[in-house]
Write a protein that holds these residues in place. Sequence first.
Motif, PDB file in Angstrom:
ATOM      1  N   LEU A   1      27.093  59.941  52.484  1.00  0.00           N
ATOM      2  CA  LEU A   1      25.648  59.928  52.698  1.00  0.00           C
ATOM      3  C   LEU A   1      25.361  59.366  54.077  1.00  0.00           C
ATOM      4  O   LEU A   1      26.008  58.410  54.525  1.00  0.00           O
ATOM      5  N   CYS A   2      24.386  59.962  54.752  1.00  0.00           N
ATOM      6  CA  CYS A   2      23.904  59.459  56.031  1.00  0.00           C
ATOM      7  C   CYS A   2      22.615  58.678  55.816  1.00  0.00           C
ATOM      8  O   CYS A   2      21.682  59.171  55.162  1.00  0.00           O
ATOM      9  N   VAL A   3      22.560  57.477  56.356  1.00  0.00           N
ATOM     10  CA  VAL A   3      21.349  56.654  56.309  1.00  0.00           C
ATOM     11  C   VAL A   3      20.755  56.643  57.724  1.00  0.00           C
ATOM     12  O   VAL A   3      21.348  56.078  58.641  1.00  0.00           O
ATOM     13  N   PRO A   4      19.592  57.249  57.925  1.00  0.00           N
ATOM     14  CA  PRO A   4      18.997  57.282  59.266  1.00  0.00           C
ATOM     15  C   PRO A   4      18.644  55.879  59.763  1.00  0.00           C
ATOM     16  O   PRO A   4      18.183  55.034  58.984  1.00  0.00           O
ATOM     17  N   ILE A   5      18.852  55.640  61.043  1.00  0.00           N
ATOM     18  CA  ILE A   5      18.582  54.321  61.614  1.00  0.00           C
ATOM     19  C   ILE A   5      17.145  53.888  61.349  1.00  0.00           C
ATOM     20  O   ILE A   5      16.888  52.753  60.938  1.00  0.00           O
ATOM     21  N   ASP A   6      16.188  54.794  61.588  1.00  0.00           N
ATOM     22  CA  ASP A   6      14.789  54.407  61.523  1.00  0.00           C
ATOM     23  C   ASP A   6      14.340  53.992  60.125  1.00  0.00           C
ATOM     24  O   ASP A   6      13.363  53.247  59.984  1.00  0.00           O
ATOM     25  N   GLU A   7      15.010  54.474  59.097  1.00  0.00           N
ATOM     26  CA  GLU A   7      14.632  54.135  57.725  1.00  0.00           C
ATOM     27  C   GLU A   7      15.590  53.140  57.069  1.00  0.00           C
ATOM     28  O   GLU A   7      15.440  52.794  55.902  1.00  0.00           O
ATOM     29  N   ALA A   8      16.590  52.685  57.812  1.00  0.00           N
ATOM     30  CA  ALA A   8      17.681  51.917  57.206  1.00  0.00           C
ATOM     31  C   ALA A   8      17.206  50.612  56.570  1.00  0.00           C
ATOM     32  O   ALA A   8      17.638  50.262  55.460  1.00  0.00           O
ATOM     33  N   GLU A   9      16.336  49.873  57.227  1.00  0.00           N
ATOM     34  CA  GLU A   9      15.880  48.587  56.684  1.00  0.00           C
ATOM     35  C   GLU A   9      15.152  48.793  55.367  1.00  0.00           C
ATOM     36  O   GLU A   9      15.375  48.054  54.393  1.00  0.00           O
ATOM     37  N   ASP A  10      14.262  49.781  55.305  1.00  0.00           N
ATOM     38  CA  ASP A  10      13.513  50.057  54.077  1.00  0.00           C
ATOM     39  C   ASP A  10      14.436  50.536  52.966  1.00  0.00           C
ATOM     40  O   ASP A  10      14.327  50.102  51.815  1.00  0.00           O
ATOM     41  N   ILE A  11      15.372  51.420  53.308  1.00  0.00           N
ATOM     42  CA  ILE A  11      16.316  51.920  52.308  1.00  0.00           C
ATOM     43  C   ILE A  11      17.192  50.789  51.783  1.00  0.00           C
ATOM     44  O   ILE A  11      17.482  50.716  50.581  1.00  0.00           O
ATOM     45  N   LEU A  12      17.585  49.886  52.653  1.00  0.00           N
ATOM     46  CA  LEU A  12      18.403  48.747  52.237  1.00  0.00           C
ATOM     47  C   LEU A  12      17.652  47.879  51.231  1.00  0.00           C
ATOM     48  O   LEU A  12      18.210  47.494  50.189  1.00  0.00           O
ATOM     49  N   ALA A  13      16.393  47.587  51.515  1.00  0.00           N
ATOM     50  CA  ALA A  13      15.599  46.758  50.592  1.00  0.00           C
ATOM     51  C   ALA A  13      15.428  47.447  49.243  1.00  0.00           C
ATOM     52  O   ALA A  13      15.555  46.813  48.183  1.00  0.00           O
ATOM     53  N   ARG A  14      15.149  48.738  49.268  1.00  0.00           N
ATOM     54  CA  ARG A  14      14.984  49.494  48.020  1.00  0.00           C
ATOM     55  C   ARG A  14      16.289  49.520  47.214  1.00  0.00           C
ATOM     56  O   ARG A  14      16.286  49.401  45.985  1.00  0.00           O
ATOM     57  N   THR A  15      17.410  49.689  47.912  1.00  0.00           N
ATOM     58  CA  THR A  15      18.699  49.777  47.219  1.00  0.00           C
ATOM     59  C   THR A  15      19.084  48.439  46.618  1.00  0.00           C
ATOM     60  O   THR A  15      19.610  48.373  45.490  1.00  0.00           O
ATOM     61  N   ARG A  16      18.842  47.364  47.325  1.00  0.00           N
ATOM     62  CA  ARG A  16      19.130  46.043  46.768  1.00  0.00           C
ATOM     63  C   ARG A  16      18.308  45.784  45.519  1.00  0.00           C
ATOM     64  O   ARG A  16      18.820  45.235  44.527  1.00  0.00           O
ATOM     65  N   ALA A  17      17.041  46.182  45.539  1.00  0.00           N
ATOM     66  CA  ALA A  17      16.187  45.995  44.364  1.00  0.00           C
ATOM     67  C   ALA A  17      16.702  46.829  43.194  1.00  0.00           C
ATOM     68  O   ALA A  17      16.725  46.356  42.038  1.00  0.00           O
ATOM     69  N   LYS A  18      17.131  48.056  43.469  1.00  0.00           N
ATOM     70  CA  LYS A  18      17.672  48.906  42.404  1.00  0.00           C
ATOM     71  C   LYS A  18      18.954  48.327  41.838  1.00  0.00           C
ATOM     72  O   LYS A  18      19.165  48.322  40.620  1.00  0.00           O
ATOM     73  N   SER A  19      19.823  47.826  42.707  1.00  0.00           N
ATOM     74  CA  SER A  19      21.082  47.243  42.245  1.00  0.00           C
ATOM     75  C   SER A  19      20.825  46.013  41.388  1.00  0.00           C
ATOM     76  O   SER A  19      21.497  45.810  40.360  1.00  0.00           O
ATOM     77  N   ASP A  20      19.858  45.183  41.776  1.00  0.00           N
ATOM     78  CA  ASP A  20      19.508  44.002  40.967  1.00  0.00           C
ATOM     79  C   ASP A  20      18.998  44.426  39.592  1.00  0.00           C
ATOM     80  O   ASP A  20      19.341  43.817  38.571  1.00  0.00           O
ATOM     81  N   ALA A  21      18.178  45.490  39.559  1.00  0.00           N
ATOM     82  CA  ALA A  21      17.651  45.974  38.273  1.00  0.00           C
ATOM     83  C   ALA A  21      18.775  46.503  37.391  1.00  0.00           C
ATOM     84  O   ALA A  21      18.753  46.304  36.162  1.00  0.00           O
ATOM     85  N   GLU A  22      19.767  47.156  37.995  1.00  0.00           N
ATOM     86  CA  GLU A  22      20.879  47.685  37.206  1.00  0.00           C
ATOM     87  C   GLU A  22      21.746  46.562  36.639  1.00  0.00           C
ATOM     88  O   GLU A  22      22.282  46.686  35.536  1.00  0.00           O
ATOM     89  N   ILE A  23      21.886  45.481  37.386  1.00  0.00           N
ATOM     90  CA  ILE A  23      22.636  44.325  36.882  1.00  0.00           C
ATOM     91  C   ILE A  23      21.950  43.770  35.635  1.00  0.00           C
ATOM     92  O   ILE A  23      22.610  43.456  34.627  1.00  0.00           O
ATOM     93  N   LYS A  24      20.627  43.667  35.682  1.00  0.00           N
ATOM     94  CA  LYS A  24      19.877  43.178  34.521  1.00  0.00           C
ATOM     95  C   LYS A  24      19.989  44.147  33.345  1.00  0.00           C
ATOM     96  O   LYS A  24      20.123  43.728  32.191  1.00  0.00           O
ATOM     97  N   GLN A  25      19.950  45.441  33.635  1.00  0.00           N
ATOM     98  CA  GLN A  25      20.063  46.433  32.570  1.00  0.00           C
ATOM     99  C   GLN A  25      21.447  46.392  31.930  1.00  0.00           C
ATOM    100  O   GLN A  25      21.572  46.512  30.699  1.00  0.00           O
ATOM    101  N   MET A  26      22.481  46.207  32.733  1.00  0.00           N
ATOM    102  CA  MET A  26      23.831  46.112  32.184  1.00  0.00           C
ATOM    103  C   MET A  26      23.965  44.890  31.288  1.00  0.00           C
ATOM    104  O   MET A  26      24.598  44.958  30.214  1.00  0.00           O
ATOM    105  N   ALA A  27      23.363  43.798  31.692  1.00  0.00           N
ATOM    106  CA  ALA A  27      23.396  42.591  30.861  1.00  0.00           C
ATOM    107  C   ALA A  27      22.683  42.838  29.538  1.00  0.00           C
ATOM    108  O   ALA A  27      23.136  42.379  28.473  1.00  0.00           O
ATOM    109  N   ALA A  28      21.563  43.572  29.567  1.00  0.00           N
ATOM    110  CA  ALA A  28      20.836  43.881  28.336  1.00  0.00           C
ATOM    111  C   ALA A  28      21.659  44.789  27.427  1.00  0.00           C
ATOM    112  O   ALA A  28      21.642  44.646  26.201  1.00  0.00           O
ATOM    113  N   ILE A  29      22.394  45.738  28.024  1.00  0.00           N
ATOM    114  CA  ILE A  29      23.268  46.597  27.220  1.00  0.00           C
ATOM    115  C   ILE A  29      24.331  45.764  26.514  1.00  0.00           C
ATOM    116  O   ILE A  29      24.602  45.943  25.321  1.00  0.00           O
TER     117      ILE A  29
END
Length: 228
Positions: free
Chosen positions: A176-204
């Motif tokens: 996957l290519c992450v464009p420079i201009d959107e990288a900071e926003d994509i990084l924040a969104r991905t970290r939030a998604k990863s945190d949510a998945e950690i919580k979901q795995m714990a609930a499972i």
Amino acid sequence: MNMTIGFRILNRERTASEELVAAFAKLPVANVSDSMSRMTAAGPSLRPMHASGGMAGVALTVKARPGDNLMLHKAIDMAVPGDVIVVDAGGDLANALMGELMLAYAIKKGVVGFVLNGAIRDADNFIETNLPTFAAGITHRGPYKDGPGEINVPIAIDGMVIHPGDIMIGDRDGVLCVPIDEAEDILARTRAKSDAEIKQMAAIEAGTNDRSWVDRALKERGCAFPAD
């Protein structure tokens, strides 16, 4: 100086920071892809040719004639540590773009990965050295060295546009290519998604995972359910 289209080598005007590259190196490609609205992909044909491990680096782009590696040779000469060399060679599999000698030289130069819309050869060596390499196939037949080709120009692989200096990431799910201009926003969104998945795995694991959304989505779409 005017440069002939088809035979030109440009400098990168900018590159993603080492800090951003290091941050994306810790994230699953699938989560980054989801955070980019699942709109970007290099296609399922680009598969890992190395044994294991992920890839993260800065794109050094090459546009090449199918089956020809003249500009790929030059790109390796130009590479600096941390580069991922990304080659659009049209997806042709008749001739390999590189093999063990070029791979050894690239490792010496500090290249951290390859993305090749074309074929490789000496496949066992890619597994043994384990430099992250994603390619469309394997063939024993070697390349031509005539050109044309271009370096550090925008390229596209199955609709995924890569600009020189963008962030390239890869794992067993693909690249996957992450464009420079959107990288900071994509990084924040991905970290939030990863945190949510950690919580979901714990609930499972705890048996408290909420699955009500499945029936709700089906009812919203008019699905018929069996009578009790």
